[in-house]
Write a protein that holds these residues in place. Structure first.
Motif, PDB file in Angstrom:
ATOM      1  N   GLU A 337      72.236 -17.052 -49.138  1.00 39.98           N
ATOM      2  CA  GLU A 337      71.707 -18.364 -48.771  1.00 39.98           C
ATOM      3  C   GLU A 337      72.744 -19.452 -48.999  1.00 39.98           C
ATOM      4  OE1 GLU A 337      69.551 -21.533 -47.535  1.00 39.98           O
ATOM      5  OE2 GLU A 337      69.222 -19.387 -47.152  1.00 39.98           O
ATOM      6  N   TYR A 338      73.458 -19.367 -50.096  1.00 40.88           N
ATOM      7  CA  TYR A 338      74.533 -20.333 -50.342  1.00 40.88           C
ATOM      8  C   TYR A 338      75.590 -20.249 -49.241  1.00 40.88           C
ATOM      9  CZ  TYR A 338      78.827 -22.250 -52.298  1.00 40.88           C
ATOM     10  OH  TYR A 338      79.995 -22.940 -52.471  1.00 40.88           O
ATOM     11  N   GLU A 339      75.991 -19.029 -48.880  1.00 35.09           N
ATOM     12  CA  GLU A 339      76.998 -18.857 -47.837  1.00 35.09           C
ATOM     13  C   GLU A 339      76.528 -19.447 -46.512  1.00 35.09           C
ATOM     14  OE1 GLU A 339      80.023 -17.739 -47.999  1.00 35.09           O
ATOM     15  OE2 GLU A 339      80.021 -17.071 -50.086  1.00 35.09           O
ATOM     16  N   ARG A 340      75.229 -19.352 -46.226  1.00 40.67           N
ATOM     17  CA  ARG A 340      74.700 -19.919 -44.980  1.00 40.67           C
ATOM     18  C   ARG A 340      74.857 -21.433 -44.942  1.00 40.67           C
ATOM     19  NH1 ARG A 340      70.835 -15.710 -45.113  1.00 40.67           N
ATOM     20  NH2 ARG A 340      69.437 -16.889 -46.486  1.00 40.67           N
ATOM     21  N   GLN A 341      74.885 -22.058 -46.088  1.00 40.60           N
ATOM     22  CA  GLN A 341      75.004 -23.512 -46.138  1.00 40.60           C
ATOM     23  C   GLN A 341      76.448 -24.004 -46.089  1.00 40.60           C
ATOM     24  OE1 GLN A 341      72.308 -25.230 -45.709  1.00 40.60           O
ATOM     25  NE2 GLN A 341      71.170 -23.293 -45.820  1.00 40.60           N
ATOM     26  N   CYS A 342      77.412 -23.094 -46.291  1.00 37.61           N
ATOM     27  CA  CYS A 342      78.830 -23.484 -46.336  1.00 37.61           C
ATOM     28  C   CYS A 342      79.379 -23.676 -44.931  1.00 37.61           C
ATOM     29  CB  CYS A 342      79.631 -22.443 -47.106  1.00 37.61           C
ATOM     30  SG  CYS A 342      79.145 -22.293 -48.833  1.00 37.61           S
ATOM     31  N   ILE A 343      78.973 -24.730 -44.284  1.00 34.19           N
ATOM     32  CA  ILE A 343      79.311 -24.990 -42.885  1.00 34.19           C
ATOM     33  C   ILE A 343      80.815 -25.189 -42.672  1.00 34.19           C
ATOM     34  CG2 ILE A 343      78.959 -27.481 -43.154  1.00 34.19           C
ATOM     35  CD1 ILE A 343      78.052 -25.321 -40.089  1.00 34.19           C
ATOM     36  N   TRP A 344      81.538 -25.550 -43.741  1.00 31.29           N
ATOM     37  CA  TRP A 344      82.966 -25.830 -43.627  1.00 31.29           C
ATOM     38  C   TRP A 344      83.829 -24.582 -43.620  1.00 31.29           C
ATOM     39  CZ3 TRP A 344      79.838 -26.659 -47.769  1.00 31.29           C
ATOM     40  CH2 TRP A 344      80.106 -25.943 -48.916  1.00 31.29           C
ATOM     41  N   LYS A 345      83.256 -23.418 -43.894  1.00 24.48           N
ATOM     42  CA  LYS A 345      84.052 -22.196 -43.894  1.00 24.48           C
ATOM     43  C   LYS A 345      84.321 -21.746 -42.464  1.00 24.48           C
ATOM     44  CE  LYS A 345      82.875 -20.438 -48.468  1.00 24.48           C
ATOM     45  NZ  LYS A 345      82.512 -19.258 -49.278  1.00 24.48           N
ATOM     46  N   LYS A 346      85.559 -21.391 -42.216  1.00 22.72           N
ATOM     47  CA  LYS A 346      85.963 -21.036 -40.856  1.00 22.72           C
ATOM     48  C   LYS A 346      85.207 -19.829 -40.322  1.00 22.72           C
ATOM     49  CE  LYS A 346      90.277 -20.889 -42.079  1.00 22.72           C
ATOM     50  NZ  LYS A 346      91.753 -20.713 -42.050  1.00 22.72           N
ATOM     51  N   THR A 347      84.673 -19.004 -41.218  1.00 22.02           N
ATOM     52  CA  THR A 347      83.921 -17.828 -40.792  1.00 22.02           C
ATOM     53  C   THR A 347      82.458 -18.143 -40.474  1.00 22.02           C
ATOM     54  OG1 THR A 347      83.483 -17.340 -43.127  1.00 22.02           O
ATOM     55  CG2 THR A 347      85.385 -16.254 -42.104  1.00 22.02           C
ATOM     56  N   HIS A 348      82.041 -19.371 -40.731  1.00 23.10           N
ATOM     57  CA  HIS A 348      80.643 -19.725 -40.476  1.00 23.10           C
ATOM     58  C   HIS A 348      80.396 -19.766 -38.965  1.00 23.10           C
ATOM     59  CE1 HIS A 348      76.815 -21.884 -40.569  1.00 23.10           C
ATOM     60  NE2 HIS A 348      76.762 -21.684 -41.872  1.00 23.10           N
ATOM     61  N   PRO A 349      79.278 -19.207 -38.480  1.00 16.69           N
ATOM     62  CA  PRO A 349      79.026 -19.167 -37.028  1.00 16.69           C
ATOM     63  C   PRO A 349      78.908 -20.544 -36.391  1.00 16.69           C
ATOM     64  CG  PRO A 349      77.097 -18.439 -38.280  1.00 16.69           C
ATOM     65  CD  PRO A 349      78.232 -18.493 -39.240  1.00 16.69           C
ATOM     66  N   GLU A 350      78.630 -21.601 -37.176  1.00 12.83           N
ATOM     67  CA  GLU A 350      78.501 -22.952 -36.619  1.00 12.83           C
ATOM     68  C   GLU A 350      79.698 -23.835 -36.970  1.00 12.83           C
ATOM     69  OE1 GLU A 350      74.330 -24.645 -36.734  1.00 12.83           O
ATOM     70  OE2 GLU A 350      74.080 -22.986 -38.170  1.00 12.83           O
ATOM     71  N   PHE A 351      80.799 -23.229 -37.377  1.00  9.62           N
ATOM     72  CA  PHE A 351      81.962 -24.012 -37.779  1.00  9.62           C
ATOM     73  C   PHE A 351      82.482 -24.888 -36.643  1.00  9.62           C
ATOM     74  CE2 PHE A 351      86.624 -24.402 -38.328  1.00  9.62           C
ATOM     75  CZ  PHE A 351      86.633 -25.137 -39.494  1.00  9.62           C
ATOM     76  N   GLN A 352      82.527 -24.352 -35.438  1.00  9.12           N
ATOM     77  CA  GLN A 352      83.006 -25.150 -34.302  1.00  9.12           C
ATOM     78  C   GLN A 352      82.054 -26.301 -33.985  1.00  9.12           C
ATOM     79  OE1 GLN A 352      85.982 -24.950 -32.919  1.00  9.12           O
ATOM     80  NE2 GLN A 352      86.472 -23.266 -34.329  1.00  9.12           N
TER      81      GLN A 352
END
Length: 459
Positions: A337-352
């Motif tokens: 759940e924490y990882e889902r909130q880390c929008i700034w990580k380049k691996t996040h699906p919504e980073f772009q």
């Protein structure tokens, strides 16, 4: 003076509770020679158990001692405090987390030519033992709060009378009162309440605000950090004795709409918050030296509201807005759940999508402090900036990425820099004319210039 300090680095190790995770993309700055950080020479924070730090424990996760009967005066020049100051003067900053400290990452450390006369004296003499009391004291030892935001805690906490936590908080406050009354009244002192909860949810802090001998300490200025839901007109009237001491109010809002607010500010009431903020806006109109900032902890749940956050509140309910990334305090339901909130990580699906939001020109406003998000906006606006900066997100920033003069003034509170900027360029708030989105933006910036002048005059 420096001398040989009889303390090893192992005597004040990194506190694991203060370590902050980095995703591996942040580079470590290795050379900071010729740069000065005023924090260890001016600021202290008091944490749970009386643990005392200089500067922010995220960027400098070491304590200088524990608050006891000797008080802050005894800790201020402890061996650990001297070692930390020495690391600033020799340019190593070896006790700081270079990858986390946004002051280091954004190249906001002061060049020697920007120093005040007092700071220059410290550098010239390589002075690690200081003869003055801290200029800023943050109270971060009472976690009482009426909300239970997922980014901060799992449930509500209130240290009520009769509880061990209340007794400890009251004991530390008693020690602090002695320090405040004994502090040098000729030097301004900022008291930040609070870095651990909400000042108006803490019986101990309310008692301090209501009953402390404020009239004996005209040099103290109060900075509030609050979620705003308890900052009512009734509370304000109750605290009449400290009114003239209140200088800055930082309100954690985290959302621009009621629906998002209900999720990220668990237990909060949007309607009540807006009513209280309108009351604060009225105080701001009557007291021109009062400065109000709205904060947003950026995460997957709210990043899309960042532009609306600025448009909705800046200039109407607040003077400035600032963005932060969330931390992992061990309060999330799961690591996933924490990882889902880390929008700034380049691996996040919504980073772009995150980068697209950051391209909005509304963030050009000089009263928008991008905080942790600064580097990502630079990438969003110009992907080639990464190469010129010499690395990925978190790399050392090039000189052209320095903040505007007014932002630098707000950060350093350096009157010489402020006067110089104003004399050399009387319209320095508008030096980047292309960032003025409208006549309203112009009026807002001019109003903040007047507010800064009045604030400086009062200080």
């Amino acid at each position: 003076m420096t001398g040989q300090l009889q303390i090893s680095d192992d005597d004040f190790p990194v506190n694991p509770q203060w370590e902050r995770e980095c995703d591996g993309s942040l580079n470590t700055v290795t050379s900071l020679s010729g740069k000065f950080c005023p924090g260890p020479f001016s600021d202290v924070q008091i944490h749970a158990g009386g643990k005392v730090t200089v500067c922010c424990p995220m960027g400098l996760p070491r304590q200088i001692g524990v608050l006891e009967e000797t008080g802050l005066k005894g800790l201020w020049n402890s061996a650990a405090a001297q070692k930390i100051r020495q690391s600033v003067l020799d340019g190593s900053y070896r006790y700081c987390n270079h990858r986390v400290c946004d002051i280091i990452q954004r190249e906001s450390l002061l060049d020697y030519e920007q120093l005040t006369s007092e700071q220059q004296h410290i550098v010239d003499r390589q002075q690690v033992i200081l003869d003055h009391f801290p200029c800023s004291v943050m109270l971060a030892y009472d976690a009482s709060c009426n909300l239970s935001c997922p980014s901060c805690r799992t449930g509500k906490k209130c240290f009520t009378e009769g509880s061990p936590e209340h007794a400890e908080s009251k004991r530390l406050t008693g020690l602090l009162k002695k320090d405040l009354l004994a502090s040098d009244h000729s030097r301004p002192l900022a008291l930040n309440i609070t870095g651990s909860g909400d000042p108006f949810a803490s019986p101990v802090f309310l008692d301090l605000l209501e009953n402390f001998e404020w009239e004996q300490c005209p040099h103290i200025r109060i900075d509030f950090q609050t979620n705003g839901t308890l900052f009512t007109e009734q509370i304000w009237r109750r605290l009449w004795r400290c009114h003239r001491h209140v200088r800055n109010i930082a309100v954690s809002v985290d959302a621009a709409t009621p629906d998002t607010y209900a999720v990220v500010r668990r237990g909060g009431d949007w309607g009540r918050l807006m009513e209280n903020m309108k009351f604060l806006a009225g105080l701001r109109r009557d007291n021109k030296s009062l400065f109000i900032r709205f904060n947003m902890v950026v995460q997957q749940r709210n990043f899309h509201e960042m532009p609306q956050f600025v448009k909705e509140f800046l200039g109407t309910l607040c003077d400035s807005v600032k963005f932060f990334f969330l931390n992992d305090w061990g309060t999330w339901a799961s690591r996933a759940e924490y990882e889902r909130q880390c929008i700034w990580k380049k691996t996040h699906p919504e980073f772009q999508d995150f980068l697209r939001v950051l391209r909005d020109p509304v963030f050009n406003n000089s009263m928008v402090d991008m905080g942790d998000v600064f580097e990502y906006r630079q990438i969003a606006l110009d992907p080639g900036w990464v190469r010129r900066a010499g690395g990925g997100p978190g790399a050392a920033f090039p000189p052209q990425a320095a903040r505007s003069r007014v932002e630098r003034y707000l950060k350093t509170n350096d009157p010489r820099l402020f006067r110089l900027s104003f004399l050399l360029n009387p319209v320095f708030l508008f030096q980047r004319a292309g960032t003025l989105a409208s006549w309203r933006d112009f009026r807002h910036r001019f109003a903040n210039l007047i507010r800064l002048l009045r604030l400086k005059s009062r200080q």
